[in-house]
Enzyme design. Structure first.
Site, PDB file in Angstrom:
ATOM      1  N   TYR A  85      -7.892  -9.622  -0.118  1.00 27.70           N
ATOM      2  CA  TYR A  85      -8.007 -10.728   0.826  1.00 27.70           C
ATOM      3  C   TYR A  85      -8.964 -10.332   1.961  1.00 27.70           C
ATOM      4  O   TYR A  85      -9.149  -9.150   2.244  1.00 27.70           O
ATOM      5  CB  TYR A  85      -6.634 -11.084   1.392  1.00 27.70           C
ATOM      6  CG  TYR A  85      -5.633 -11.462   0.331  1.00 27.70           C
ATOM      7  CD1 TYR A  85      -5.643 -12.728  -0.242  1.00 27.70           C
ATOM      8  CD2 TYR A  85      -4.681 -10.549  -0.105  1.00 27.70           C
ATOM      9  CE1 TYR A  85      -4.725 -13.074  -1.226  1.00 27.70           C
ATOM     10  CE2 TYR A  85      -3.766 -10.881  -1.090  1.00 27.70           C
ATOM     11  CZ  TYR A  85      -3.783 -12.150  -1.650  1.00 27.70           C
ATOM     12  OH  TYR A  85      -2.880 -12.485  -2.615  1.00 27.70           O
TER      13      TYR A  85
ATOM     14  N   CYS B 251       8.175   7.415  -6.048  1.00 25.67           N
ATOM     15  CA  CYS B 251       9.222   6.430  -5.787  1.00 25.67           C
ATOM     16  C   CYS B 251      10.582   7.120  -5.774  1.00 25.67           C
ATOM     17  O   CYS B 251      10.773   8.138  -6.440  1.00 25.67           O
ATOM     18  CB  CYS B 251       9.232   5.343  -6.857  1.00 25.67           C
ATOM     19  SG  CYS B 251       7.835   4.218  -6.779  1.00 25.67           S
TER      20      CYS B 251
ATOM     21  N   CYS C 207       8.721  -2.696 -12.747  1.00 26.82           N
ATOM     22  CA  CYS C 207       7.609  -2.345 -11.865  1.00 26.82           C
ATOM     23  C   CYS C 207       6.273  -2.827 -12.433  1.00 26.82           C
ATOM     24  O   CYS C 207       5.950  -2.561 -13.593  1.00 26.82           O
ATOM     25  CB  CYS C 207       7.565  -0.832 -11.657  1.00 26.82           C
ATOM     26  SG  CYS C 207       6.213  -0.294 -10.591  1.00 26.82           S
TER      27      CYS C 207
ATOM     28  N   ASP D 119       1.480 -13.990  -8.659  1.00 23.11           N
ATOM     29  CA  ASP D 119       0.371 -13.102  -8.323  1.00 23.11           C
ATOM     30  C   ASP D 119      -0.601 -13.203  -9.493  1.00 23.11           C
ATOM     31  O   ASP D 119      -0.375 -12.644 -10.564  1.00 23.11           O
ATOM     32  CB  ASP D 119       0.867 -11.667  -8.126  1.00 23.11           C
ATOM     33  CG  ASP D 119       0.069 -10.932  -7.062  1.00 23.11           C
ATOM     34  OD1 ASP D 119      -1.062 -11.362  -6.794  1.00 23.11           O
ATOM     35  OD2 ASP D 119       0.574  -9.937  -6.509  1.00 23.11           O
TER      36      ASP D 119
END
Length: 730
Positions: free
Chosen positions: A135, A147, A154, A352
């Site tokens: 963006y 993690c 995921c 997304d």
């Protein structure tokens, strides 16, 4: 002080019937009572094997199920914190939402033809390691590969277990430098991995460096720690974060069962420090695809001062097909929230978009129709009403000349830059009445990473940051002594981690002396008689490691088993094959952009394809009716006497029709008629289909180029296959 003391004694789990103390003793013999509140104990005792899972659940998997789960773990490793495992309802574990999100499933190996390794094209929107810039005014900063737990859903499964360690400070410095040098970046999202798995000192250093950049106004941290390792949220950690306000924390609760007394305590510590909290939920089949479950979740979140931010449609990443729901299910859930609960408890439902399109809201439509004077609306109950627009409103024609505007607006340095997308179409001062996405900043950043072809002396070099390498395509042998140091210098200047060269045998030893090693050999590469050596020099030794080596060997084994068993080269009914022309470039670009999320060259651009047609590349396509279904190219090197058959792309709906094999046979036949003595290709080493196609048609395996080429968002190893079309006669 008294309050803190009381909070430390709060119950550690919302499921008192699960004796976590007994479970902890089964996990580690070194367990003591105070360890349950120590986040480092949980990290050092993560559950990574099926035997421990069976022991803690009190079950024994069948031999068949164990084999299938072990196959999954070899591809997608398992790691579960003891705390999160303690939330599983052992009486109904197979339907338990915590179990489903944390314990592997054989369904993870059922890939859909639409699944991609990097579905969001994060790697190709990465102008520098650790940064994804999608963006205009914000970046995602990958600050850790580690993690607390490997979530089964995921979207970055491609990286799970890859390098289970935090990135070095040098890696982070490169990201900081990009942010410093890119002044439009005002918002930085720390992600990973999980940023809160960094040490306190490393996290504080990182926050202080970002805070010191004048144009960075907001820092965000994306973390699942409050869900799977809430013990990590310590008073000291919160004190560090608070020091660098404004810092926002977005966490990742997917089910109300995850909100326990321990996680509530962690959220309270953060909220009491003035840290704004948001939550990003992923819509998961058999976990939360129910309006009642989702409503319970958002109510628990707002009760604990966490704003439901996004509800994500599950991404089409490899290994996630069994988690994905229909879009209709997501719309149904939102319909059951809007009007039925507080507005701030309703997340925005987003997809997304694949290939880096970004987050696209997919919300119920409440605007039914409109005219010049009114709009027709419906509410959550189905009531339809009219809203009359004002008759005397005359919108100003804004030319973004704020000095001529009578609105009381002090921009205070927040003036907008050039407009893009729909905002540009809506603007009155932009002379634009249609959209051409060539001016998309994100695409321009991608283009800057395309490989370039340049000459060093009279030798031909290809290099670029996406493949992170220099490729010596054509060598003038007499230039070897000067070329090698020039290549090394170019690599150092750009930070490349690999050099790759195609060279004849008479200079092979010179390249070996410089640190090159042979990765593949084609014995008839030059003129049908002289061997060609494909040699690599690994500046970063870690690049030699192939994480999916077992898969690559299996692909090769299966391909060899099909050797010489060519299928029919007859086109299916309704299909036609011909050479592509300049009139086909738009359709060709569409096929390439659908099949490849990223590629070393701009094959998504009709202009580029058209230009290559005038050089040494011939494209062949197969049409189904009027639709281009598959294509490939023949890149010809007349001086060397060989041709590279490449750019094989078949639309997902047309796969398993052997179209690639038909294209291969057609191109090989025509190139043989043209007098080329050798045909070869480089096939993505993990692709069963392409490697089998070449083996079936009698191509021989020459070797594998390790982590050599960036395709579909990641560095791929490439198998070299060749066929001697004509033997040199004396």
């Amino acid at each position: 002080m008294v309050l803190t003391h009381i909070e430390e004694k709060m119950p550690q789990t919302s499921l008192p019937e699960h004796d976590y103390r007994l479970m902890a003793h089964k996990i580690g013999s070194d367990y003591s009572e105070e360890e349950w509140g120590n986040w480092k104990w949980h990290v050092s005792h993560t559950i990574k094997d099926l035997a421990t899972v069976e022991k803690l659940l009190g079950v024994k998997f069948s031999a068949e199920k164990r084999r299938s789960l072990e196959d999954t773990i070899r591809n997608f490793p398992m790691s579960i914190t003891p705390y999160y495992f303690s939330l599983i309802d052992t009486k109904n574990f197979e339907n338990d939402p915590v179990f489903i999100q944390s314990v592997p499933s054989a369904a993870e190996l059922n890939f859909s033809c639409h699944d991609k390794e990097d579905p969001l094209a994060e790697d190709v929107d990465s102008p520098t390691p650790s940064i994804t810039h999608r963006y205009p005014d914000r970046v995602l900063f990958h600050v850790s590969n580690r993690c607390a737990m490997y979530c089964r859903h995921c979207t970055r499964k491609r990286k799970v277990g890859d390098v289970d360690k935090t990135l070095s400070r040098d890696d982070l410095v490169k990201g900081l430098e990009y942010i410093k040098n890119t002044r439009q970046v005002r918002d930085v999202l720390l992600s990973g991995g999980d940023p809160l798995l960094l040490s306190d000192s490393m996290l504080e250093w990182l926050l202080s460096e970002l805070k010191a950049i004048p144009h960075v106004q907001v820092i965000r941290i994306g973390t699942r720690v409050p869900v799977v390792l809430p013990q990590r949220i310590t008073p000291h950690l919160v004190k560090i974060i608070k020091k660098y306000h404004p810092v926002w924390v977005n966490t990742h609760f997917n089910h109300p069962r995850e909100i326990t007394a321990t996680s509530i305590r962690a959220l309270r510590l953060l909220a009491d420090a003035g840290i704004p909290l948001g939550n990003q939920t992923v819509l998961l089949a058999k976990v939360n695809d129910c309006p009642r479950v989702m409503k319970a979740l958002v109510h628990k979140l707002v009760e604990n001062r966490v704003r439901p931010y996004y509800l994500y449609q599950c991404d089409p990443a490899q290994g996630l097909s069994h988690f994905r729901t229909s879009i209709g299910k997501g719309i149904e859930i939102i319909e059951n929230l809007i009007g039925h609960t507080s507005g701030f408890a309703v997340p925005t439902y987003v997809i997304d978009a694949p290939n880096g399109g970004g987050k696209i809201p997919i919300m119920p439509n409440y605007l039914i129709s409109q005219s010049s004077s009114k709009v027709i609306l419906r509410n959550y109950e189905g009531i339809i009403t009219a809203y009359y627009q004002p008759e005397d409103y005359h919108p100003p024609k804004c030319g973004q000349d704020c000095s001529a505007c009578n609105l009381e607006l002090d921009l205070n340095g927040a003036a907008e830059g050039s407009l893009v997308g729909i905002a540009r179409l809506l603007s009155n001062h932009e002379d634009t009445d249609y959209l051409v996405p060539t001016e998309c900043d994100r695409m321009n950043r991608r283009k800057s990473g395309y490989d370039q072809i340049v000459t060093l002396g009279t030798s031909l070099i290809q290099h670029g940051k996406n493949s992170d390498r220099i490729y010596l395509m054509r060598l003038a042998a007499e230039e070897t002594a000067t070329l090698l140091p020039e290549m090394q210098s170019l690599a150092a200047e750009n930070g490349y981690t690999k050099l790759f060269a195609k060279v004849p045998g008479d200079v092979k030893t010179l390249f070996e002396a410089d640190g090159f090693e042979t990765e593949a050999v084609i014995p008839c590469f030059y003129g049908g008689t002289k061997a060609g050596y494909f040699m690599g020099k690994f500046i970063d030794k870690g690049r030699k490691t192939e994480e999916n080596a077992e898969l690559l060997e299996d692909v090769l084994k299966v391909a060899h088993s099909k050797a010489g068993k060519a299928l029919s080269f007859k086109l299916p009914k309704g299909y036609t094959l011909r050479k592509c022309t300049a009139d086909d470039t738009a359709a060709m670009a569409e096929v390439f952009s659908t099949v490849f999320a990223s590629y070393p060259f701009p094959i998504y651009e009709p202009e580029y394809i058209s230009r290559t047609m005038t050089e040494s590349i011939t494209y062949y396509g197969i049409w189904h009716g009027q639709k281009l279904a598959a294509l490939a190219s023949a890149e010809q090197y007349p001086l060397e006497g060989h041709v590279e058959l490449t750019d094989f792309a078949t639309l997902p709906d047309y796969r398993r029709r052997k179209l690639a094999g038909i294209l291969l046979h057609t191109m090989e036949t025509e190139m043989k008629q043209k007098g080329f003595r050798v045909s070869y290709t480089s096939a993505v080493a993990e692709s069963y289909g392409m490697n089998i196609s070449f083996a079936r048609q009698g191509y021989e395996f020459a070797g594998r180029l390790k982590n050599n080429t960036q395709i579909n968002g990641g560095l791929k190893s490439m198998n070299i296959w060749y066929k001697c079309l004509k033997k040199q006669t004396k």
